[in-house]
Scaffold this active site. Structure first.
Site, short mmCIF file in Angstrom:
data_model
loop_
_atom_site.label_atom_id
_atom_site.label_comp_id
_atom_site.label_asym_id
_atom_site.label_seq_id
_atom_site.Cartn_x
_atom_site.Cartn_y
_atom_site.Cartn_z
N TYR A 145 7.37 6.68 12.75
CA TYR A 145 6.14 5.98 13.12
C TYR A 145 5.20 6.89 13.91
O TYR A 145 3.98 6.92 13.67
CB TYR A 145 6.52 4.74 13.94
CG TYR A 145 5.38 3.84 14.33
CD1 TYR A 145 4.70 3.08 13.38
CD2 TYR A 145 5.01 3.72 15.67
CE1 TYR A 145 3.67 2.22 13.76
CE2 TYR A 145 3.98 2.87 16.05
CZ TYR A 145 3.32 2.13 15.09
OH TYR A 145 2.29 1.29 15.46
N ALA A 146 5.75 7.67 14.84
CA ALA A 146 4.94 8.59 15.63
C ALA A 146 4.28 9.63 14.73
O ALA A 146 3.10 9.96 14.89
CB ALA A 146 5.79 9.28 16.69
N ALA A 147 5.06 10.16 13.78
CA ALA A 147 4.52 11.16 12.87
C ALA A 147 3.38 10.57 12.04
O ALA A 147 2.33 11.21 11.84
CB ALA A 147 5.63 11.69 11.95
N SER B 95 -1.86 4.23 16.93
CA SER B 95 -0.94 3.62 17.90
C SER B 95 -0.77 4.56 19.09
O SER B 95 -0.83 5.79 18.94
CB SER B 95 0.42 3.38 17.25
OG SER B 95 1.40 3.07 18.22
N ASN C 112 -4.72 -1.01 7.98
CA ASN C 112 -3.84 -1.56 9.01
C ASN C 112 -2.38 -1.67 8.57
O ASN C 112 -1.49 -1.74 9.42
CB ASN C 112 -4.36 -2.94 9.42
CG ASN C 112 -3.39 -3.69 10.30
OD1 ASN C 112 -3.27 -3.42 11.48
ND2 ASN C 112 -2.67 -4.66 9.72
N LYS D 58 1.43 7.90 12.68
CA LYS D 58 0.24 7.53 13.45
C LYS D 58 -0.49 8.75 13.99
O LYS D 58 -1.73 8.76 14.06
CB LYS D 58 0.64 6.59 14.59
CG LYS D 58 1.07 5.20 14.14
CD LYS D 58 -0.01 4.51 13.33
CE LYS D 58 0.27 3.04 13.08
NZ LYS D 58 -0.76 2.40 12.22
N VAL E 92 0.84 -1.19 0.00
CA VAL E 92 0.00 0.00 0.00
C VAL E 92 0.88 1.24 0.00
O VAL E 92 2.05 1.21 0.37
CB VAL E 92 -0.96 0.04 1.20
CG1 VAL E 92 -1.86 -1.18 1.22
CG2 VAL E 92 -0.20 0.17 2.51
#
Length: 307
Positions: free
Chosen positions: A155-157, A142, A89, A159, A63
């Site tokens: 990952y933080a950015a 998350s 997901n 989510k 994706v």
């Protein structure tokens, strides 16, 4: 509120949480388009769903691109006659601290999590609008996107961005009758399996035993199936009118995350200039510092990790 005759797409559903979501949707009656980058995982997921009496097909593609998003929608329509549900997901990790994180590390995670969510939701919503479907969209967030986590800038950015998009889409999709919500799962996954703190919980899950109450009740940490029930519920007609929400799911706990809100407001005649901030401003900020990251309670002795 059965999902009978509904059609769902679940991205990143060849294994882990995504597979649990796909299986639960199928168990509730939906036909499922499984998506993964690994052909073997995708085929195994389809086989597992079909062996349990469900219906599924696989689309093997990463994706991120508009082409994959449109391919997923086309697979739903051509295989099962329509589309009612989208669960975004799919994701990858490229964990590194800031100075060690390369452009490629950052871009790869943003492309799959953030852009992949955007392109898939856009394609699904276009179908919903064209066909007059009051669809259901569930985007997976998350705790890292809510509170931050060391070594996970990318990952933080991504989510946190997903939650921002969900709240925006809720405004845009309401008139079409489409509900879009985010789920923040806290569950045993391939990632948490490597964290010593969760060792005893993951071991219990892998052995088919109940997780200790310390995890399920105290931390809201559970199995993939615990989060899957929430995803399936948010995919049903029962959530008509519930949109733009961020819902935590894990173990025995259900959460509703609030919008970021100010914890204090102070006014100063003429505004807050540099000099005033040096005195009064610093005092206000220092007295209202907000936490970052997640704080975990100390593990009981019997749940300490073993080598």
């Amino acid at each position: 509120m059965s999902l009978q005759d509904k059609v769902a797409i679940v991205t990143g559903s060849g294994a882990g949480l995504g597979l649990a979501y796909a299986q639960e949707l199928a168990a509730q009656g939906a036909a499922v388009v499984v998506n993964d980058v690994d052909q073997a995982h995708a085929d195994a997921a389809v086989a597992a769903i079909e062996s349990a009496g469900g219906r599924a097909v696989a689309v093997v593609a990463p994706v991120g691109s508009t082409e994959t998003a449109e391919q997923l929608v086309e697979a739903a329509v051509s295989s099962f006659g329509g589309l009612d549900i989208l669960v975004t997901n799919a994701g990858i990790l490229r964990d590194k601290s800031l100075l060690k994180m390369s452009d490629d590390d950052f871009d790869a995670v943003i492309n799959v999590h953030l852009k992949g969510t955007f392109t898939c939701v856009r394609a699904a919503y276009k179908h919903f609008k064209t066909e007059g479907v009051a669809g259901r969209i569930v985007c997976i967030g998350s705790p890292t996107g809510q509170r931050g986590n060391y070594g996970q800038t990318n990952y933080a950015a991504a989510k946190a961005g997903i939650v921002g998009m969900v709240r925006t889409w809720a405004l845009e999709m309401t008139r079409a009758g489409v509900s879009v919500n985010a789920v923040i799962p806290v569950a045993a996954t391939a990632m948490t399996k490597t964290v010593p703190y969760f060792q005893k919980a993951v071991e219990a899950d892998e052995q088919g035993e109940p997780m200790p109450d310390f995890f399920r009740k105290g931390l809201g940490f559970g199995t993939a199936q615990d989060a899957a029930g929430v995803v399936a519920f948010l995919s049903s007609d029962a959530v008509n009118g519930i949109t733009g929400q961020v819902i935590g799911a894990g173990g025995d706990r259900l959460q509703v995350w609030s919008h970021p809100e100010p914890v204090v407001q102070e006014f100063h005649d003429g505004g807050w200039d540099y000099t005033t901030l040096q005195t009064q401003g610093r005092e206000i900020l220092q007295a209202n510092l907000q936490s970052v990251g997640e704080s975990m309670p100390e593990l009981p002795a019997e749940l300490q990790p073993t080598s």
